[in-house]
Design a protein around this motif. Sequence first.
Motif, short mmCIF file in Angstrom:
data_model
loop_
_atom_site.label_atom_id
_atom_site.label_comp_id
_atom_site.label_asym_id
_atom_site.label_seq_id
_atom_site.Cartn_x
_atom_site.Cartn_y
_atom_site.Cartn_z
N UNK A 144 0.83 -1.21 0.00
CA UNK A 144 0.00 0.00 0.00
C UNK A 144 0.86 1.25 0.00
N UNK A 145 1.94 1.27 0.78
CA UNK A 145 2.83 2.42 0.81
C UNK A 145 3.48 2.65 -0.55
N UNK A 146 3.93 1.55 -1.18
CA UNK A 146 4.58 1.66 -2.48
C UNK A 146 3.62 2.16 -3.54
N UNK A 147 2.39 1.65 -3.53
CA UNK A 147 1.40 2.10 -4.51
C UNK A 147 1.09 3.58 -4.35
N UNK A 148 0.99 4.03 -3.11
CA UNK A 148 0.71 5.44 -2.85
C UNK A 148 1.86 6.31 -3.34
N UNK A 149 3.10 5.85 -3.10
CA UNK A 149 4.27 6.61 -3.52
C UNK A 149 4.38 6.66 -5.04
N UNK A 150 4.13 5.52 -5.69
CA UNK A 150 4.20 5.47 -7.16
C UNK A 150 3.14 6.35 -7.79
N UNK A 151 1.96 6.34 -7.19
CA UNK A 151 0.88 7.17 -7.70
C UNK A 151 1.23 8.65 -7.58
N UNK A 428 19.39 7.58 -13.21
CA UNK A 428 18.15 6.89 -12.84
C UNK A 428 18.04 6.66 -11.33
N UNK A 429 19.09 6.96 -10.59
CA UNK A 429 19.14 6.63 -9.17
C UNK A 429 18.04 7.33 -8.36
N UNK A 430 17.71 8.54 -8.72
CA UNK A 430 16.76 9.33 -7.92
C UNK A 430 15.41 8.66 -7.78
N UNK A 431 15.01 7.84 -8.76
CA UNK A 431 13.67 7.26 -8.76
C UNK A 431 13.58 5.88 -8.11
N UNK A 432 14.70 5.34 -7.60
CA UNK A 432 14.65 4.05 -6.91
C UNK A 432 13.80 4.20 -5.66
N UNK A 433 12.88 3.26 -5.46
CA UNK A 433 11.91 3.34 -4.37
C UNK A 433 12.41 2.56 -3.15
N UNK A 434 12.43 3.23 -1.96
CA UNK A 434 12.96 2.63 -0.75
C UNK A 434 11.87 2.47 0.30
N UNK A 435 11.92 1.34 1.02
CA UNK A 435 11.08 1.16 2.21
C UNK A 435 11.98 1.33 3.42
N UNK A 436 11.75 2.38 4.22
CA UNK A 436 12.64 2.72 5.33
C UNK A 436 12.21 2.12 6.65
N UNK A 437 10.91 2.04 6.88
CA UNK A 437 10.38 1.41 8.08
C UNK A 437 8.93 1.03 7.81
N UNK A 438 8.21 0.65 8.85
CA UNK A 438 6.85 0.14 8.67
C UNK A 438 5.89 1.16 8.07
N UNK A 439 6.21 2.43 8.16
CA UNK A 439 5.26 3.46 7.69
C UNK A 439 5.86 4.42 6.68
N UNK A 440 7.11 4.21 6.27
CA UNK A 440 7.78 5.20 5.42
C UNK A 440 8.31 4.58 4.14
N UNK A 478 14.01 -2.73 0.19
CA UNK A 478 13.89 -2.65 1.65
C UNK A 478 15.21 -2.14 2.22
N UNK A 479 15.17 -0.97 2.83
CA UNK A 479 16.36 -0.35 3.38
C UNK A 479 16.22 -0.23 4.90
#
Length: 481
Positions: A144-151, A428-440, A478-479
């Motif tokens: 859900x977090x990733x979809x919201x960020x991509x949108x 292209x590095x700027x657009x890599x998507x990171x998961x930092x914690x459970x809510x970020x 996942x970071x």
Amino acid sequence: MSVSIVKYYGSQLGKCGYCTGINCSKSNGMHAYRLDCQDYQNLIDRGWRRCGNYCYKLKNKETCCPCYTIKCDALEFKLTKSNKRILRRMNRFLRDGKRDPVEQAARAGNEDDVTASVDAPASEPQPQMPDKSPAVINVEQAVLLAKAQKSKAKPARAAQVPLTQSPSQGSTKSAAVISNKPCKKAKQMRLERRQAKLGDTAQQSSQKAFTQEKSLTDFLSATSETNKHHLKIVLVDSSDTQHTCAEEVLALYRKYQVVIHNDNPARLTLASMQRFLIKSPLKNEKPDDGPEMGYGSFHQQYWLDEKLIAVGVIDILPGSVSSVYFFYDPDYSFLSLGTYGSLREIDFVQTIAATTPALKYYYMGFYIHSCPKMRYKGKLSASYLLCPETYVWILLTDVIRSKLDKNKYQRLNEDAAARDVNEFLLEHLEEVLLLLDATTCMQYKDYVQITGTDSDRVEIIEYSELVGKVCAHRMLYVNMA
């Protein structure tokens, strides 16, 4: 929109399953919490493979035994004499229930058998996995977090990026590139020369004989209700543990590993089998334009009458059926079940391709030329190797084999100017998507701006270059500690 979630481990060093050397197998690895089937198709088209939830890519320039991804064009596949012998042997056994001692003696001295002495399956030894366990995450929340960020970010459409080179983009010496027509078979050329000498009547007769040659489907459909034995192949979703983890399956797996691979019986637990062959990061999908069973991980169970004699573990992807592992009852080794299973899987691809034309390839895992026991995969006709630098498919010919004899690592693509069309660049590095914690969840550029640190930059770039631009922008990295 489906989301892939991975934790990158970086470089791995361990024992080689081919030459059995210690600390000489070099690879990069990552844990996949979840994989979109198209993302995994893109990954294996860059030399990645999965073992359960663990994905790995060999460092072919450095590792002891370079591994080249190999695939077969199922629609161009032609049976060899050895293939036909195996199919006839199975059909005779089903019909009469008897072994053929003449065939057994012939096979014992036949080096053309595609599966070598132990009839090895189209699979690899389990890779060396890192000792550390991946961070525990809430997969659905991360999606859900990733979809919201991509949108919000509205990145460029990945579908517009070509993943393979056309002949015009690759080598001008393109006789071995997959898009070119194969050379005529020697048998057909002999027939044509004979037709030219004997005239129209002989031409019609010879052409009729040539066109009536039995196909793979012809051999596999030669069954009768009067047969002494009946073979049934059942397709089971990998997540259906009631069937994939049944007592018969575990007993068969243990027997195969002990007899064929000399494994320690104490290590062959239900949990180890589940980790290796049952658990899968692939998200099952059933798009309208896909095959009836959809995409994902499956088991093909081979039932001889009421007895389970073999299991083929496969991934059905948007462009291919990928063989993960194949195990069988050693008591039935006289039927060459490893090769028979490969032929059945090729027929399965041909069946799917009739309604889903894009899915026409059969991936056999790795071709390891430096390991003689693993060269059998290259004996299937219409087989192609993936260039480890440009990721273009090259027809496996005797010329390629000769080059690999001289040097076990080869670029394969002869065009020195050809480049990876899915290459990841620093821009292209700027657009890599990171998961930092459970809510970020955020893009790399926002992460650097907010945290004021880029300490993970080198590792993220390495990961992105290995998975390619498209997957680097689509998948969630996942970071987390």
